[in-house]
Design a protein around this motif. Structure first.
Motif, PDB file in Angstrom:
ATOM      1  N   ALA A   1       0.828  -1.208   0.000  1.00 20.58           N
ATOM      2  CA  ALA A   1       0.000   0.000   0.000  1.00 20.58           C
ATOM      3  C   ALA A   1       0.863   1.259   0.000  1.00 20.58           C
ATOM      4  O   ALA A   1       0.558   2.240  -0.690  1.00 20.58           O
ATOM      5  N   VAL A   2       1.958   1.244   0.763  1.00 22.28           N
ATOM      6  CA  VAL A   2       2.865   2.398   0.796  1.00 22.28           C
ATOM      7  C   VAL A   2       3.487   2.627  -0.575  1.00 22.28           C
ATOM      8  O   VAL A   2       3.524   3.758  -1.082  1.00 22.28           O
ATOM      9  N   LEU A   3       3.972   1.558  -1.197  1.00 21.80           N
ATOM     10  CA  LEU A   3       4.609   1.699  -2.508  1.00 21.80           C
ATOM     11  C   LEU A   3       3.606   2.148  -3.571  1.00 21.80           C
ATOM     12  O   LEU A   3       3.949   2.932  -4.464  1.00 21.80           O
ATOM     13  N   ARG A   4       2.378   1.667  -3.477  1.00 21.28           N
ATOM     14  CA  ARG A   4       1.350   2.132  -4.419  1.00 21.28           C
ATOM     15  C   ARG A   4       1.077   3.617  -4.233  1.00 21.28           C
ATOM     16  O   ARG A   4       0.937   4.362  -5.214  1.00 21.28           O
ATOM     17  N   GLU A   5       1.009   4.042  -2.981  1.00 18.14           N
ATOM     18  CA  GLU A   5       0.709   5.442  -2.697  1.00 18.14           C
ATOM     19  C   GLU A   5       1.847   6.348  -3.167  1.00 18.14           C
ATOM     20  O   GLU A   5       1.613   7.386  -3.790  1.00 18.14           O
ATOM     21  N   VAL A   6       3.081   5.958  -2.880  1.00 24.00           N
ATOM     22  CA  VAL A   6       4.227   6.746  -3.334  1.00 24.00           C
ATOM     23  C   VAL A   6       4.296   6.743  -4.859  1.00 24.00           C
ATOM     24  O   VAL A   6       4.613   7.762  -5.485  1.00 24.00           O
ATOM     25  N   GLY A   7       3.965   5.606  -5.469  1.00 24.28           N
ATOM     26  CA  GLY A   7       3.992   5.504  -6.924  1.00 24.28           C
ATOM     27  C   GLY A   7       2.965   6.376  -7.619  1.00 24.28           C
ATOM     28  O   GLY A   7       3.089   6.652  -8.819  1.00 24.28           O
ATOM     29  N   ARG A   8       1.950   6.821  -6.884  1.00 23.60           N
ATOM     30  CA  ARG A   8       0.977   7.745  -7.460  1.00 23.60           C
ATOM     31  C   ARG A   8       1.589   9.118  -7.719  1.00 23.60           C
ATOM     32  O   ARG A   8       1.096   9.876  -8.560  1.00 23.60           O
TER      33      ARG A   8
END
Length: 320
Positions: A14-21
């Motif tokens: 979830a953290v990596l998805r959020e940063v990837g946004r």
């Protein structure tokens, strides 16, 4: 019942998805940073200006729910400007400690090589022990504490190379490099679609949650053969003809801990040699000092570690 390791994997995704946004591309580099944070290490990014280093640090701090402070390291920055100082309170008639910007969860030390060694050294105790000492008193830093430092590699005038003791405190050194043309077009498209509004990062966990995620890494086992592989790699750097000072025991400890974090993120409760090989260059290359003549031959620490990885025998992957 969901295990702590499963919770960590879900939170990390979830953290990596959020940063990837917000951060376009660089998925591999973002995962490496997440591994370093999970293992309790500090990160040094050495790269050109304008490649998103500050954005990455700020995005991780927001997604992880960490307090964030950015300090621009300059030639006139003093240790007291960083860790704080003791001041006299006229009302109480006592001296009191005024905390500096280092009292945060994630400290962005921007262009850390622009400040003199005396100020650079002020970070040593904070990075190694999570505390600072001033006037005979010790003050613990908020936990978790992560230093995210950037280093400008192209400007030499007015800069101070980081000493070996400072470099050894960084669990990982990365170079981001330029985006591909496709990613650059995607980056510009996102900016045009967003308009003047700043990019928003949703908080996934908080500081306490990150500490729990770090604790789950301790469930990952390391076979003695894999430990021996790490020790052999470090020993090989110390005996390499192109190396003046090899990897330290701290480098071995950091490499093992980051290998455990990588194994966890890949859904395993045991480390395999591939975990070590994937992290050896970012974990060790900046910690070895090459002989002076290697600079003329344009040989870097990354080249030495890569050569050793090709040469050393790899143990069989094992779960026990």
């Amino acid at each position: 019942m969901t295990s702590p390791m499963d919770v960590t994997i879900k939170r990390t995704d979830a953290v990596l998805r959020e940063v990837g946004r917000v951060v376009v591309g660089k998925r591999d580099e973002l995962q490496l940073i997440m591994i370093a944070v999970l293992s309790g290490g500090h990160i040094l990014i050495e790269d050109l200006p304008g490649l998103g280093k500050t954005l990455i640090a700020r995005s991780f701090a927001s997604a992880l729910g960490l307090g964030f402070t950015r300090v621009q390291f300059t030639p006139d920055l003093l240790p007291a400007d960083l860790i704080g100082s003791t001041i006299y309170d006229m009302h109480s008639g006592r001296f009191s400690f005024r905390r500096g910007p280092v009292f945060t969860n994630m400290l962005l030390a921007d262009e850390v090589n622009r400040t003199p060694p005396k100020t650079q050294a002020a970070l040593l105790e904070a990075m190694a022990e999570g505390q600072v000492s001033i006037d005979g008193e010790t003050f613990p830093l908020p936990q978790p504490f992560v230093v995210f430092a950037t280093d400008n590699p192209i400007e030499y005038e007015g800069t101070y190379p980081l000493p070996e003791a400072q470099l050894d405190r960084f669990a990982m050194q990365l170079r981001l490099g330029y985006l591909s043309e496709t990613d650059e077009m995607n980056m510009i498209r996102r900016r045009l679609e967003r308009g003047s509004q700043p990019a928003q990062i949703a908080q996934v966990v908080d500081a306490e949650g990150l500490l729990e995620m770090r604790q789950s890494v301790e469930y990952v086992t390391v076979h003695p053969d894999v430990v021996g592989y790490v020790v052999s790699l470090a020993a090989a750097t110390r005996g390499h003809p192109q190396v003046e000072v090899g990897a330290s025991p701290r480098a071995e400890l950091d490499l093992v801990q980051m290998a455990r974090a990588r194994a966890l993120l890949n859904g395993r409760d045991f480390v395999v040699p591939e975990d070590v090989k994937a992290l050896a260059v970012p974990a060790m290359a900046h910690r070895i000092t090459l002989r002076p003549e290697m600079w003329v031959r344009r040989i870097r620490g990354e080249d030495v570690i890569a050569e050793l990885l090709r040469r050393l025998p790899v143990p069989r992957a094992t779960t026990s």
